[in-house]
Design a protein around this motif. Sequence first.
Motif, PDB file in Angstrom:
ATOM      1  N   ASP A  81     -11.357  12.447 -10.912  1.00 27.59           N
ATOM      2  CA  ASP A  81     -10.539  13.589 -10.490  1.00 27.59           C
ATOM      3  C   ASP A  81     -10.370  14.602 -11.618  1.00 27.59           C
ATOM      4  N   SER A  98       0.825  -1.205   0.000  1.00 26.38           N
ATOM      5  CA  SER A  98       0.000   0.000   0.000  1.00 26.38           C
ATOM      6  C   SER A  98       0.862   1.259   0.000  1.00 26.38           C
ATOM      7  N   PHE A 127      -4.027  11.417  -7.038  1.00 30.01           N
ATOM      8  CA  PHE A 127      -5.326  11.111  -6.428  1.00 30.01           C
ATOM      9  C   PHE A 127      -5.630   9.618  -6.537  1.00 30.01           C
ATOM     10  N   THR A 128      -5.418   9.068  -7.719  1.00 29.71           N
ATOM     11  CA  THR A 128      -5.732   7.656  -7.965  1.00 29.71           C
ATOM     12  C   THR A 128      -4.822   6.732  -7.168  1.00 29.71           C
ATOM     13  N   TRP A 129      -3.523   7.014  -7.150  1.00 28.55           N
ATOM     14  CA  TRP A 129      -2.583   6.168  -6.406  1.00 28.55           C
ATOM     15  C   TRP A 129      -2.891   6.158  -4.910  1.00 28.55           C
ATOM     16  N   ILE A 130      -3.266   7.308  -4.365  1.00 28.08           N
ATOM     17  CA  ILE A 130      -3.577   7.374  -2.932  1.00 28.08           C
ATOM     18  C   ILE A 130      -4.800   6.511  -2.612  1.00 28.08           C
ATOM     19  N   TRP A 131      -5.821   6.561  -3.459  1.00 26.15           N
ATOM     20  CA  TRP A 131      -7.006   5.736  -3.245  1.00 26.15           C
ATOM     21  C   TRP A 131      -6.691   4.249  -3.395  1.00 26.15           C
ATOM     22  N   LEU A 132      -5.878   3.899  -4.384  1.00 26.06           N
ATOM     23  CA  LEU A 132      -5.495   2.492  -4.559  1.00 26.06           C
ATOM     24  C   LEU A 132      -4.728   1.985  -3.342  1.00 26.06           C
ATOM     25  N   LEU A 137     -11.377   6.417 -11.086  1.00 27.94           N
ATOM     26  CA  LEU A 137     -10.765   7.402 -10.200  1.00 27.94           C
ATOM     27  C   LEU A 137     -10.058   8.501 -10.988  1.00 27.94           C
ATOM     28  N   SER A 145       2.537   8.994  -5.678  1.00 28.48           N
ATOM     29  CA  SER A 145       1.942  10.328  -5.645  1.00 28.48           C
ATOM     30  C   SER A 145       3.022  11.419  -5.592  1.00 28.48           C
ATOM     31  N   GLY A 184      -5.180   3.098  -0.355  1.00 28.28           N
ATOM     32  CA  GLY A 184      -6.176   2.955   0.704  1.00 28.28           C
ATOM     33  C   GLY A 184      -6.925   1.638   0.616  1.00 28.28           C
ATOM     34  N   PHE A 185      -7.342   1.254  -0.612  1.00 24.61           N
ATOM     35  CA  PHE A 185      -8.032  -0.033  -0.797  1.00 24.61           C
ATOM     36  C   PHE A 185      -7.126  -1.190  -0.354  1.00 24.61           C
TER      37      PHE A 185
END
Length: 456
Positions: free
Chosen positions: A417, A339, A432-437, A413, A346, A439-440
Motif C-alpha cells: 500500500d 475479523s 488497508f492492512t487491517w481490512i485485508w487481515l 500488505l 481501520s 478478510g483472511f
Amino acid sequence: MNNSIQNKQLQLIPIVAAISFFMASLDGTAVNTIIPYLATVFHSPLSTTKNIIIFYMIANSLFIPLTGILCQKYSCRIIFCIALIVFTFGSLLCGISQTLNQLLAARIIQGIGGALMLPVGRLAVIQTFPKDQLIKALGMVTIPGLTGPLIGPIVGGIIASYMHWSVIFLINIPFGIAGIYFALRFFPTTTDKKIKIDFWGYLLFAVSIALMTYALSLFSESQDYTRPAIILLIGLLLSGVYWVRSFFHDHPLFNPKLFKIRSFSVGIIGNLVARLGCGAVPFMIPLMLQQLMGLSPVACGMAMIPLALSSIIAKPFVAKAIRFAGYRNFLFINTLILSASYVSYSFVDEHSTWTLLVILMLITGFVNSMQFTAMNTATVLDLSPKRQPAGSCLLSTVMQVSMASGVAVAAILLTLDEKIHIHALPASHFHFTWIWLGGFTTISAFIFLLLPNKRI
C-alpha cells in the motif's frame, strides 16, 4: 497410579507446560526488542545481529517435526526433561557469551531446546487430561503464548536500560531447573518402543519447514521479495515431495491417514488461515502504536497491557461458550467477531483517543484468546492416543509457520500500500492492512463450519 499422584499430575502438568511456553515466548520477544542495542554492544551491523533471531528460529523449525515420534518412542517425561536441559544450558551459554559468534552458536542450542519443549508440553497435557477437561487445561497452557509476546518488549526495554543484556537469558535458568524437577516426577511416561523413525522423511520435512520459516522472516524484513520467494518456493517443493513420499512409506513421520479425521484436517486448515490474522497482531499493534502514536518500545509494551489482561480474563469463558454452542458454531461466530475486531483498527489514526485504543485492545485480546484455545482443542479432540503425538507435533509445526506467515503477510500488505499510495497518510497504510487481515480471518470462519459440532 494412586489418586494423590494423579491429582498432582492434573494440577502441575499444565503449570509446568505453561511456564516453559512463557519462558520461550518471553525470551524470544524480549530478545527481539534489544537487537539494535546488541548491535552496538558487539559493534556489528544490524543485518548481522538479526541472525540472533533467525538462527533460533531455524533451529526451532528443524527440530519441532521430530518431537511427536520421540515422545512416542521415549515418553514425554524423558523428551521434555531433555528439552528443558538443552534450553536452560543454551540460555546459560547465551548469558556468558563474549562475542556475537558465541551468542549465535548458543542461540542454536537454545532453539533446539525450545523446539522440543513447546509441543511436548502440549502433548503431555493432551495425554493426561480427559476430553471434558482438555479445553481448560490447554487454555492454561495457551495464556503464556499470548502474554509473553506482549510483555516481552517491556522486559527487554527495562533490562537493556537498567541491567546487563545477559539477564534476558539468565532468568531462564531457575525456571528451567524447577521445570526439570516437576517433569521428572509428574510428566507421563507412555512409550511405544516399536515405533520407527523415518530419518530421511524427517530431514526432508524439517528442511522444508526451516526454509519456509526463513523465507517468511525475510519477507517481513525486506522490500526485495525475489530471494525470499525463491527460498519459499524451494521449501514448498520439498514439503510437497515429503507428502508424496509419505503415502508410500511404511512408517512416515506424519501419517496421511491423520487427515481422514475430519476435525483434525479442518482444524489444521482453519488454523493456517486464521493465524494469518492472529499472527499479525503482535506485529501490527506495536508497529501502529510506535509509528502513529510515537511511543517508545517500552511505552508501547506498557500500552498493550489491556490486550494481555483481556487474554487472561477470557480463558474461563471458553469452555462455557463451547459447552453451550458446540465447537463449530462457537468458532464460526468467534472468528467473525475476531475479523470485525481487526477491521475496527481501520478507524484508528494519529488523532485517536486512548479510550478507543484500550476498548479495541480489550476486545481483540479477549476474542483472540478464546480463538487460540478453541482452534487448538478442536484440532486434537478426536485423535486416538496413538495419533496424538504426531497430530500435536504437526499442529505445532503449522502454528510456527502460520504465525510467521501472519507477520510476513502484514509486512507485505503494508509495503504494497505504501508503494501504491505514495502520498497517503501513514494511517491509511495500516487501515488497508487491517481490512485485508480481517478478510483472511473471515475466510477461516467458513472453514470452521466444516467441523463436527461437538460439545464438551
